[in-house]
Design an enzyme around this catalytic site. Structure first.
Site, PDB file in Angstrom:
ATOM      1  N   GLN A 104      22.941  63.853  58.059  1.00 34.76           N
ATOM      2  CA  GLN A 104      24.401  63.814  58.195  1.00 34.76           C
ATOM      3  C   GLN A 104      24.811  62.511  58.871  1.00 34.76           C
ATOM      4  O   GLN A 104      25.983  62.262  59.063  1.00 34.76           O
ATOM      5  CB  GLN A 104      24.869  64.996  59.051  1.00 34.76           C
ATOM      6  CG  GLN A 104      24.540  66.336  58.448  1.00 34.76           C
ATOM      7  CD  GLN A 104      24.762  67.461  59.452  1.00 34.76           C
ATOM      8  OE1 GLN A 104      25.859  67.966  59.625  1.00 34.76           O
ATOM      9  NE2 GLN A 104      23.711  67.851  60.132  1.00 34.76           N
ATOM     10  N   ASP A 107      24.114  56.171  60.413  1.00 34.41           N
ATOM     11  CA  ASP A 107      23.687  55.013  61.203  1.00 34.41           C
ATOM     12  C   ASP A 107      22.529  54.217  60.598  1.00 34.41           C
ATOM     13  O   ASP A 107      22.182  53.142  61.092  1.00 34.41           O
ATOM     14  CB  ASP A 107      23.323  55.452  62.628  1.00 34.41           C
ATOM     15  CG  ASP A 107      22.257  56.563  62.670  1.00 34.41           C
ATOM     16  OD1 ASP A 107      21.395  56.601  61.774  1.00 34.41           O
ATOM     17  OD2 ASP A 107      22.286  57.382  63.604  1.00 34.41           O
ATOM     18  N   HIS A 124      26.657  62.189  54.398  1.00 30.78           N
ATOM     19  CA  HIS A 124      27.965  61.739  54.888  1.00 30.78           C
ATOM     20  C   HIS A 124      28.142  60.236  54.757  1.00 30.78           C
ATOM     21  O   HIS A 124      28.956  59.642  55.451  1.00 30.78           O
ATOM     22  CB  HIS A 124      28.163  62.182  56.343  1.00 30.78           C
ATOM     23  CG  HIS A 124      28.237  63.674  56.503  1.00 30.78           C
ATOM     24  ND1 HIS A 124      28.287  64.302  57.720  1.00 30.78           N
ATOM     25  CD2 HIS A 124      28.282  64.665  55.575  1.00 30.78           C
ATOM     26  CE1 HIS A 124      28.344  65.614  57.543  1.00 30.78           C
ATOM     27  NE2 HIS A 124      28.327  65.858  56.254  1.00 30.78           N
ATOM     28  N   CYS A 157      41.379  47.870  47.469  1.00 32.93           N
ATOM     29  CA  CYS A 157      40.285  47.652  46.522  1.00 32.93           C
ATOM     30  C   CYS A 157      40.750  46.685  45.433  1.00 32.93           C
ATOM     31  O   CYS A 157      41.808  46.889  44.836  1.00 32.93           O
ATOM     32  CB  CYS A 157      39.907  49.004  45.915  1.00 32.93           C
ATOM     33  SG  CYS A 157      38.710  48.891  44.573  1.00 32.93           S
ATOM     34  N   CYS A 160      41.050  48.847  41.999  1.00 31.74           N
ATOM     35  CA  CYS A 160      42.014  49.927  41.733  1.00 31.74           C
ATOM     36  C   CYS A 160      43.140  50.020  42.759  1.00 31.74           C
ATOM     37  O   CYS A 160      44.056  50.829  42.604  1.00 31.74           O
ATOM     38  CB  CYS A 160      41.285  51.277  41.651  1.00 31.74           C
ATOM     39  SG  CYS A 160      40.748  51.883  43.266  1.00 31.74           S
ATOM     40  N   SER A 199      24.236  70.643  65.085  1.00 28.64           N
ATOM     41  CA  SER A 199      24.856  71.868  65.606  1.00 28.64           C
ATOM     42  C   SER A 199      24.955  72.944  64.525  1.00 28.64           C
ATOM     43  O   SER A 199      25.257  74.087  64.824  1.00 28.64           O
ATOM     44  CB  SER A 199      26.255  71.555  66.138  1.00 28.64           C
ATOM     45  OG  SER A 199      27.082  71.095  65.078  1.00 28.64           O
TER      46      SER A 199
HETATM   47  P1  NAD Z   1      26.971  67.498  66.070  1.00 27.52           P
HETATM   48  O1  NAD Z   1      27.648  66.475  66.908  1.00 27.52           O
HETATM   49  O2  NAD Z   1      27.731  68.615  65.516  1.00 27.52           O
HETATM   50  O3  NAD Z   1      25.740  68.147  66.814  1.00 27.52           O
HETATM   51  C1  NAD Z   1      24.787  67.409  67.391  1.00 27.52           C
HETATM   52  C2  NAD Z   1      23.809  68.388  67.999  1.00 27.52           C
HETATM   53  O4  NAD Z   1      22.700  67.645  68.452  1.00 27.52           O
HETATM   54  C3  NAD Z   1      24.377  69.161  69.192  1.00 27.52           C
HETATM   55  O5  NAD Z   1      24.296  70.548  68.929  1.00 27.52           O
HETATM   56  C4  NAD Z   1      23.481  68.738  70.368  1.00 27.52           C
HETATM   57  O6  NAD Z   1      23.114  69.828  71.184  1.00 27.52           O
HETATM   58  C5  NAD Z   1      22.264  68.190  69.675  1.00 27.52           C
HETATM   59  N1  NAD Z   1      21.609  67.098  70.389  1.00 27.52           N
HETATM   60  C6  NAD Z   1      22.167  66.073  71.069  1.00 27.52           C
HETATM   61  N2  NAD Z   1      21.211  65.233  71.522  1.00 27.52           N
HETATM   62  C7  NAD Z   1      20.019  65.757  71.114  1.00 27.52           C
HETATM   63  C8  NAD Z   1      18.666  65.362  71.263  1.00 27.52           C
HETATM   64  N3  NAD Z   1      18.323  64.256  71.941  1.00 27.52           N
HETATM   65  N4  NAD Z   1      17.699  66.115  70.683  1.00 27.52           N
HETATM   66  C9  NAD Z   1      18.011  67.256  70.014  1.00 27.52           C
HETATM   67  N5  NAD Z   1      19.293  67.687  69.853  1.00 27.52           N
HETATM   68  C10 NAD Z   1      20.274  66.945  70.381  1.00 27.52           C
HETATM   69  O7  NAD Z   1      26.288  66.659  64.991  1.00 27.52           O
HETATM   70  P2  NAD Z   1      26.259  66.964  63.546  1.00 27.52           P
HETATM   71  O8  NAD Z   1      25.966  68.414  63.334  1.00 27.52           O
HETATM   72  O9  NAD Z   1      25.393  65.942  62.994  1.00 27.52           O
HETATM   73  O10 NAD Z   1      27.781  66.738  62.988  1.00 27.52           O
HETATM   74  C11 NAD Z   1      28.681  65.741  63.405  1.00 27.52           C
HETATM   75  C12 NAD Z   1      29.073  64.758  62.305  1.00 27.52           C
HETATM   76  O11 NAD Z   1      29.391  63.509  62.872  1.00 27.52           O
HETATM   77  C13 NAD Z   1      27.925  64.500  61.420  1.00 27.52           C
HETATM   78  O12 NAD Z   1      28.242  65.068  60.236  1.00 27.52           O
HETATM   79  C14 NAD Z   1      27.791  62.993  61.263  1.00 27.52           C
HETATM   80  O13 NAD Z   1      28.250  62.612  59.994  1.00 27.52           O
HETATM   81  C15 NAD Z   1      28.725  62.420  62.239  1.00 27.52           C
HETATM   82  N6  NAD Z   1      28.096  61.602  63.283  1.00 27.52           N
HETATM   83  C16 NAD Z   1      27.066  60.745  62.973  1.00 27.52           C
HETATM   84  C17 NAD Z   1      26.490  59.971  63.970  1.00 27.52           C
HETATM   85  C18 NAD Z   1      25.362  59.040  63.605  1.00 27.52           C
HETATM   86  O14 NAD Z   1      25.283  58.586  62.462  1.00 27.52           O
HETATM   87  N7  NAD Z   1      24.465  58.740  64.543  1.00 27.52           N
HETATM   88  C19 NAD Z   1      26.953  60.052  65.280  1.00 27.52           C
HETATM   89  C20 NAD Z   1      28.010  60.922  65.563  1.00 27.52           C
HETATM   90  C21 NAD Z   1      28.561  61.682  64.550  1.00 27.52           C
END
Ligand code: NAD
Length: 252
Positions: A104, A107, A124, A157, A160, A199
């Site tokens: 998801q 990065d 995503h 764009c 389009c 999560s």
């Molecule tokens: P989320 O934010 O819903 O959940 C992240 C989960 O990771 C939390 O439940 C937390 O307890 C857990 N967590 C945090 N640090 C951890 C660690 N060191 N080890 C294990 N678990 C850990 O994230 P999500 O479910 O990925 O959804 C949020 C959306 O935001 C994603 O769909 C994504 O697209 C986007 N997002 C991406 C990035 C990225 O690319 N790094 C950063 C932030 C948000």
């Protein structure tokens, strides 16, 4: 409650029987690389809710807010390096046990860690490219960011006329069909489903472990906080991914 040692042993036993592991990763796998997630206590979304796709398309002030918040996040993403958890998943692929990573995250850290791009499904999108919100055509995010930083409002764009933004998915925006179809197939056909740092509250990604369970695929969840599927999983470890994954993969 089981000790971490016992949980690691249970997870290792399941993984030792698997040959086609599929990992679903979320923002939690990258927090140890310095990129905050959106749902942990104290996270950025609790302070400022994200811009939705509908607002981005329809409201100039939402587009302004989008570019402001992107500036902070993209600095963190640009500085980030893969951590021990990303590297462990790359090692799992080298051991020929990993079928694919469905992520998801936008990065690009799984690519940097050395996983084969063909085995990474970015549900995503990616923050390493720009995309048109109308026709989907990808272009350079660096150039787009430079135009925004130079004060240009709403670059369009060239093909389009649709609004341009980073090639990531906002709330309310469709997840790309091809990626989602492949992710569903992988979840149904793998022999172990591993959730790392998610999560499991964001659909459709959160539906993937449910597909695995429906197909009698064992489920391991490694996440700091509880998820809605913990009671259904074979092994649940509430610990940092960077602490859990390296010894787990090394034991295989
Ligand atoms: P989320 O934010 O819903 O959940 C992240 C989960 O990771 C939390 O439940 C937390 O307890 C857990 N967590 C945090 N640090 C951890 C660690 N060191 N080890 C294990 N678990 C850990 O994230 P999500 O479910 O990925 O959804 C949020 C959306 O935001 C994603 O769909 C994504 O697209 C986007 N997002 C991406 C990035 C990225 O690319 N790094 C950063 C932030 C948000």
């Amino acid at each position: 409650m089981l000790s971490l040692e016992q949980q690691l042993q249970d997870a290792a036993e399941l993984m030792q029987r698997a040959k086609r592991i599929v990992a679903l990763t979320g923002a939690g796998i990258s927090t140890e690389s310095g990129i905050p997630d959106f749902r942990s206590p104290g996270s950025i979304w609790l302070q400022q809710p994200p811009v939705s796709f509908h607002d981005f398309i329809s409201k100039p002030e939402a587009r302004q807010r989008y570019w402001q918040s992107r500036r902070n996040l993209s600095a963190q993403v640009t500085a980030a390096q893969p951590n021990a958890a990303h590297l462990a998943l790359a090692e799992l692929e080298r051991k020929q046990l990993l079928q694919a990573i469905i992520t998801q995250n936008f990065d690009g850290l799984h690519h940097d860690a050395g996983n084969n791009a063909e085995r990474i499904i970015e549900l995503h999108g990616t923050s390493r490219a720009a995309a048109c919100t109308l026709c989907g055509k990808r272009s350079s995010i660096k150039e787009l960011q430079q135009r925004i930083d130079a004060g240009e409002i709403d670059p369009g764009c060239p093909d389009c006329g649709g609004f341009l933004k980073s090639a990531t998915i906002l709330f309310g925006q469709r997840v790309p069909e091809a990626e989602l179809t492949r992710a569903r197939e992988l979840a149904a056909e793998c022999d172990l489903f591993l959730v790392v740092g998610s999560s499991l509250k964001v659909t459709p990604a959160a539906t993937l472990p449910r597909i695995a369970l429906k197909n009698n695929v064992p489920l391991i969840i490694i996440n700091l906080q509880p998820t809605p599927l913990d009671d259904y999983a074979d092994v649940v470890i509430h610990e940092k991914a960077g602490v859990v994954l390296p010894p787990l993969v090394a034991s295989l």
